[in-house]
Scaffold this motif. Sequence first.
Motif, short mmCIF file in Angstrom:
data_model
loop_
_atom_site.label_atom_id
_atom_site.label_comp_id
_atom_site.label_asym_id
_atom_site.label_seq_id
_atom_site.Cartn_x
_atom_site.Cartn_y
_atom_site.Cartn_z
N PHE A 1 -6.58 14.85 -5.81
CA PHE A 1 -7.22 15.26 -7.15
C PHE A 1 -7.86 13.76 -7.22
O PHE A 1 -7.11 12.80 -7.08
N LYS A 2 -8.94 13.62 -8.22
CA LYS A 2 -9.53 12.23 -8.77
C LYS A 2 -8.54 11.37 -9.39
O LYS A 2 -8.46 10.26 -9.39
N ILE A 3 -8.05 12.26 -10.33
CA ILE A 3 -6.84 11.47 -11.16
C ILE A 3 -5.62 11.69 -10.98
O ILE A 3 -5.09 12.79 -11.08
N MET A 4 -5.03 10.79 -10.18
CA MET A 4 -3.37 11.11 -9.57
C MET A 4 -2.93 9.39 -9.73
O MET A 4 -3.23 8.64 -9.02
N PRO A 5 -2.05 9.45 -10.84
CA PRO A 5 -1.54 7.95 -10.95
C PRO A 5 -1.08 7.32 -9.63
O PRO A 5 -1.06 6.06 -9.65
N GLU A 6 -0.31 8.09 -8.97
CA GLU A 6 0.34 7.55 -7.81
C GLU A 6 -0.44 7.00 -6.74
O GLU A 6 -0.39 6.08 -5.97
N LEU A 7 -1.91 7.53 -6.56
CA LEU A 7 -2.43 6.95 -5.66
C LEU A 7 -2.84 5.43 -5.63
O LEU A 7 -3.13 4.81 -4.78
N SER A 8 -2.68 5.08 -6.91
CA SER A 8 -2.90 3.43 -7.26
C SER A 8 -1.84 2.61 -6.89
O SER A 8 -1.99 1.34 -7.11
N TRP A 9 -0.37 3.19 -6.81
CA TRP A 9 0.58 2.39 -6.67
C TRP A 9 0.77 1.97 -5.43
O TRP A 9 0.49 2.34 -4.39
N HIS A 10 1.32 0.47 -5.39
CA HIS A 10 1.30 -0.17 -4.33
C HIS A 10 2.52 0.51 -3.38
O HIS A 10 2.61 0.10 -2.23
N TYR A 11 3.58 0.92 -4.06
CA TYR A 11 4.73 1.48 -3.55
C TYR A 11 4.78 3.12 -3.53
O TYR A 11 5.89 3.61 -3.45
N GLY A 12 3.77 3.59 -3.68
CA GLY A 12 3.63 5.18 -3.94
C GLY A 12 3.95 5.83 -2.58
O GLY A 12 4.82 6.94 -2.73
N TYR A 13 3.74 5.30 -1.48
CA TYR A 13 4.18 6.08 -0.11
C TYR A 13 5.64 5.90 -0.12
O TYR A 13 6.38 6.96 0.25
N GLN A 14 6.33 4.84 -0.13
CA GLN A 14 7.75 4.64 -0.22
C GLN A 14 8.48 5.50 -1.38
O GLN A 14 9.55 5.99 -1.09
N TYR A 15 7.74 5.43 -2.41
CA TYR A 15 8.30 6.38 -3.55
C TYR A 15 8.60 7.73 -3.21
O TYR A 15 9.46 8.61 -3.51
N SER A 16 7.26 8.39 -2.49
CA SER A 16 7.41 9.78 -2.08
C SER A 16 8.38 10.16 -0.84
O SER A 16 9.12 10.98 -0.95
N LEU A 17 8.77 9.05 0.16
CA LEU A 17 9.48 9.20 0.87
C LEU A 17 10.93 9.28 0.35
O LEU A 17 11.84 9.95 1.07
N MET A 18 11.13 8.33 -0.62
CA MET A 18 12.40 8.43 -1.06
C MET A 18 12.73 9.62 -1.78
O MET A 18 13.91 10.26 -1.81
#
Length: 325
Positions: free
Chosen positions: A286-303
């Motif tokens: 999606f174009k608007i997804m706040p987590e895409l700009s998070w620096h630790y978004g990938y680690q957040y999703s894994l957690m």
Amino acid sequence: MFLARLAGVPAREIEPDDDLSGIVWIDLINPSAAEIDRAEKALGIHVPRREELEEIESSSRHYERSNVLYLSSPLVRRVDESAFSYPVGFVLTAQKLVTVRYSDYYAFDVVGRDIAEAANDGTLTPDQVMTQLLEEMINRLADILEGLGRTLDDVSRKVFNADRPRKRANAGEMLRETLRRLGRAGDLASMIRDSLLGIDRMLIYVGELPGHVLVDGLKQRLKVAGRDVASLNDFVAQTMNKVQFLLDATLGFINIEQNDGMKVLTVVSSVGIAPTLIAGIYGMNFKIMPELSWHYGYQYSLMMMTLSIVLPLLWFWRRGWFGAR
């Protein structure tokens, strides 16, 4: 086989030209049609065929014809772990006893050996031989029942043993083998019951037959044999109940094993649902997804996915699904 059994003499096969006048017991073992015809011609009486001995009506198993008494009953024979039932027939005249059977039986061998070892004083009568055969048949059935009881005791220990195999594959194989043993035990108990029922009917028929007079000693022995049959019938009923109880218990343990397997599948499927959901959400473009700009978004999703796996596992563990069975 066409055997003659006399007191003081080992059993011998009868030849076509032999004199049968002094023979008290004639034993036909798995006789052919020709041997039955030869016996009928030599004795002047009807000798029942196998299909006649296998009749189930009481009037076909016990009857008197021309002062000749005809009796028949199924008799169980146990060989290793297998059991078989064959018909046994008795043809009783004033001078001779003719037995017709289609298998080897230990009881007949024992009585034949006793007669061969007895003194040949001319006092042996067909009634005595038949009474001794019936007594030994009952004793043999009692021995088989004792062996069956020990088998069921062994099955009971294995079914209710707290130290059953912990591996599901081993436990499943043990329960399958238990079902097979219980099936064989049930078949054997049923055959023993049929044999005892047939012998009991023979004893009642001979004891109540007005035209056939037994000496007092034989009458008393037949009464004792009848009481033995009654006690064995009670033991058979108890054995059948125990077979049914162990069968129900075994099926119950099989259901428990199946439920344990379903628990594992439930845990696996439940644990995999939440991480798949999280990965699916963050995999959407999606174009608007706040987590895409998070620096630790990938680690957040894994957690998040790790927690979604660990938390259900802890919940299942607290419910005891992973405890020792």
